[in-house]
Design a protein around this motif. Structure first.
Motif, PDB file in Angstrom:
ATOM      1  N   SER A 272       0.831  -1.200   0.000  1.00  0.00           N
ATOM      2  CA  SER A 272       0.000   0.000   0.000  1.00  0.00           C
ATOM      3  C   SER A 272       0.868   1.253   0.000  1.00  0.00           C
ATOM      4  O   SER A 272       1.975   1.278   0.554  1.00  0.00           O
ATOM      5  N   GLU A 273       0.349   2.329  -0.623  1.00  0.00           N
ATOM      6  CA  GLU A 273       1.092   3.589  -0.668  1.00  0.00           C
ATOM      7  C   GLU A 273       1.214   4.217   0.718  1.00  0.00           C
ATOM      8  O   GLU A 273       2.120   5.008   0.968  1.00  0.00           O
ATOM      9  N   THR A 274       0.306   3.890   1.600  1.00  0.00           N
ATOM     10  CA  THR A 274       0.349   4.436   2.954  1.00  0.00           C
ATOM     11  C   THR A 274       1.214   3.603   3.895  1.00  0.00           C
ATOM     12  O   THR A 274       1.337   3.950   5.069  1.00  0.00           O
ATOM     13  N   ASN A 275       1.805   2.523   3.396  1.00  0.00           N
ATOM     14  CA  ASN A 275       2.671   1.689   4.227  1.00  0.00           C
ATOM     15  C   ASN A 275       3.909   2.468   4.631  1.00  0.00           C
ATOM     16  O   ASN A 275       4.579   3.090   3.795  1.00  0.00           O
ATOM     17  N   THR A 276       4.242   2.431   5.902  1.00  0.00           N
ATOM     18  CA  THR A 276       5.354   3.240   6.413  1.00  0.00           C
ATOM     19  C   THR A 276       6.701   2.784   5.874  1.00  0.00           C
ATOM     20  O   THR A 276       7.592   3.607   5.616  1.00  0.00           O
ATOM     21  N   VAL A 277       6.864   1.458   5.690  1.00  0.00           N
ATOM     22  CA  VAL A 277       8.139   0.958   5.175  1.00  0.00           C
ATOM     23  C   VAL A 277       8.342   1.383   3.725  1.00  0.00           C
ATOM     24  O   VAL A 277       9.434   1.829   3.330  1.00  0.00           O
ATOM     25  N   MET A 278       7.280   1.262   2.912  1.00  0.00           N
ATOM     26  CA  MET A 278       7.372   1.692   1.519  1.00  0.00           C
ATOM     27  C   MET A 278       7.673   3.185   1.429  1.00  0.00           C
ATOM     28  O   MET A 278       8.491   3.623   0.599  1.00  0.00           O
ATOM     29  N   SER A 279       7.031   3.962   2.274  1.00  0.00           N
ATOM     30  CA  SER A 279       7.270   5.408   2.268  1.00  0.00           C
ATOM     31  C   SER A 279       8.708   5.723   2.666  1.00  0.00           C
ATOM     32  O   SER A 279       9.343   6.617   2.072  1.00  0.00           O
ATOM     33  N   TYR A 280       9.228   5.007   3.651  1.00  0.00           N
ATOM     34  CA  TYR A 280      10.605   5.269   4.095  1.00  0.00           C
ATOM     35  C   TYR A 280      11.606   4.880   3.011  1.00  0.00           C
ATOM     36  O   TYR A 280      12.577   5.613   2.770  1.00  0.00           O
ATOM     37  N   ILE A 281      11.395   3.733   2.369  1.00  0.00           N
ATOM     38  CA  ILE A 281      12.308   3.320   1.294  1.00  0.00           C
ATOM     39  C   ILE A 281      12.282   4.334   0.156  1.00  0.00           C
ATOM     40  O   ILE A 281      13.330   4.668  -0.425  1.00  0.00           O
ATOM     41  N   SER A 282      11.109   4.862  -0.165  1.00  0.00           N
ATOM     42  CA  SER A 282      11.005   5.884  -1.210  1.00  0.00           C
ATOM     43  C   SER A 282      11.739   7.163  -0.804  1.00  0.00           C
ATOM     44  O   SER A 282      12.384   7.809  -1.644  1.00  0.00           O
ATOM     45  N   SER A 283      11.638   7.520   0.474  1.00  0.00           N
ATOM     46  CA  SER A 283      12.337   8.719   0.941  1.00  0.00           C
ATOM     47  C   SER A 283      13.854   8.534   0.885  1.00  0.00           C
ATOM     48  O   SER A 283      14.589   9.473   0.576  1.00  0.00           O
ATOM     49  N   VAL A 284      14.338   7.323   1.178  1.00  0.00           N
ATOM     50  CA  VAL A 284      15.767   7.049   1.072  1.00  0.00           C
ATOM     51  C   VAL A 284      16.215   7.119  -0.385  1.00  0.00           C
ATOM     52  O   VAL A 284      17.274   7.673  -0.718  1.00  0.00           O
ATOM     53  N   TYR A 285      15.405   6.591  -1.275  1.00  0.00           N
ATOM     54  CA  TYR A 285      15.732   6.598  -2.713  1.00  0.00           C
ATOM     55  C   TYR A 285      15.808   8.030  -3.246  1.00  0.00           C
ATOM     56  O   TYR A 285      16.687   8.366  -4.058  1.00  0.00           O
ATOM     57  N   ASP A 286      14.890   8.878  -2.796  1.00  0.00           N
ATOM     58  CA  ASP A 286      14.859  10.269  -3.264  1.00  0.00           C
ATOM     59  C   ASP A 286      15.759  11.186  -2.444  1.00  0.00           C
ATOM     60  O   ASP A 286      15.848  12.384  -2.741  1.00  0.00           O
ATOM     61  N   GLY A 287      16.395  10.643  -1.387  1.00  0.00           N
ATOM     62  CA  GLY A 287      17.190  11.468  -0.496  1.00  0.00           C
ATOM     63  C   GLY A 287      18.547  11.820  -1.071  1.00  0.00           C
ATOM     64  O   GLY A 287      18.932  11.408  -2.182  1.00  0.00           O
TER      65      GLY A 287
END
Length: 329
Positions: A272-287
């Motif tokens: 899910s897009e609201t999943n915290t792990v998916m959101s964190y991995i995306s933030s690391v990728y865009d960081g």
């Protein structure tokens, strides 16, 4: 005696059953229907998976002379960073797993409860089924993107409180009840704080549970409608109560659907897009951290392995209690 043997020998051999040939024909047709997915997997997805695994074990650098990207094998360094050096990945992963333990049973039980109600005879049954499935349509695609960007929804989910005077505060968010209300209700039952927190979170997240129960509800409905009415009639004639009929007939017959819905709910929660792990991995990728791409890729594979192990564990536990009806060939 010779005539008898001649008559026996003259009898034609029994015809072979066509059951196996029919099953083979159905299997061939099944492979024909899944052929586009198989081709797409091997031609498109498999090369991307191999490249992703290569990234997770590499260090990426930009070659200024050649103007391209250079990969250097560093072994498990990216995985060690994700598990032991990154201070947020493991806590976020553990928190997501805890939410899964609470959410999956609630969604499966709620969808089964609604499916049993909608399977009964009542006026407007088709309309009620459509109403309960509307959130599934609304929460997909562009509608979900609009909902996530909705400022009003973000304000309501903020959880801030308003002082109403007299030292009392009320929530402006989606909180329906507070833990104090539940504690007062269970005060005479000597219930622990863990159950109070669980009940509070379930009630306050009822909107999210309804949104995520539509597909499971349809699967349960299909399973309930596949049960022969003659079985229920025989139970009624034998004098079985509705409670006994549910646990002795309905529940075992739809146990395969429970397994399917549990696996589907776990996968749906993890991607899910609201999943915290998916959101964190995306933030690391865009960081802007060094080697963000390869480290986020390693985190993704760790997450994938964890999800796979959970699915295998759930499948092994539930499969031991699944009842499969045998049909005579």
């Amino acid at each position: 005696m010779n005539q008898t043997n001649t008559k026996v020998a003259a009898q034609p051999a029994p015809k072979k059953r066509k059951g196996k040939s029919l099953e083979r024909s159905k299997a061939k047709k099944g492979y024909f229907f899944v052929l586009p997915f198989i081709l797409g997997f091997f031609l498109i997805y498999l090369p991307l998976i191999v490249e992703s695994i290569q990234y997770s074990f590499s260090e990426m650098s930009i070659n200024g002379k050649l103007g391209g990207m250079q990969l250097k094998n560093v072994g498990f360094d990216n995985y060690k960073y994700a598990l032991f050096e990154d201070t947020e990945f493991v806590p976020v992963l553990i928190s997501s797993l805890k939410e899964l333990v609470f959410d999956v049973p609630a969604i499966v039980i709620f969808s089964l409860f609604i499916a049993i109600i909608l399977n009964g005879k009542m006026v407007g049954r088709a309309a009620f089924r459509a109403i309960f499935f509307i959130p599934v349509i609304v929460s997909t695609g562009i509608i979900e993107a609009i909902d996530l960007q909705n400022g009003l929804a973000a304000g309501l989910s903020n959880g801030s409180t308003i002082d109403t005077g007299g030292g009392q505060t009320t929530s402006t968010g989606t909180e329906i009840i507070s833990s104090l209300d539940v504690q007062r209700f269970f005060s005479s039952m000597q219930v622990g704080t863990e159950l109070v927190t669980y009940v509070t979170s379930l009630v306050n997240n009822v909107y999210d549970i309804i949104n995520r129960s539509g597909v499971q509800m349809l699967i349960f409905l299909a399973g309930l409608q596949s049960i022969s009415p003659a079985i229920y009639e025989s139970c009624f004639i034998e004098g079985a109560s509705s409670w006994e009929t549910f646990w002795k007939i309905t529940f075992p017959m739809i146990s395969p659907m429970i397994l399917v819905n549990a696996i589907y709910t776990i996968i749906d929660a993890f991607v899910s897009e609201t999943n915290t792990v998916m959101s964190y991995i995306s933030s690391v990728y865009d960081g802007s951290i060094q080697h963000a791409v390869v480290r986020s890729t390693a985190m993704s594979w760790i997450y994938f392995v964890v999800v796979l192990l959970i699915l295998l564990l759930v499948s092994a536990l539930l499969s031991a209690y699944v009842f499969y009806q045998r049909k005579d060939a």
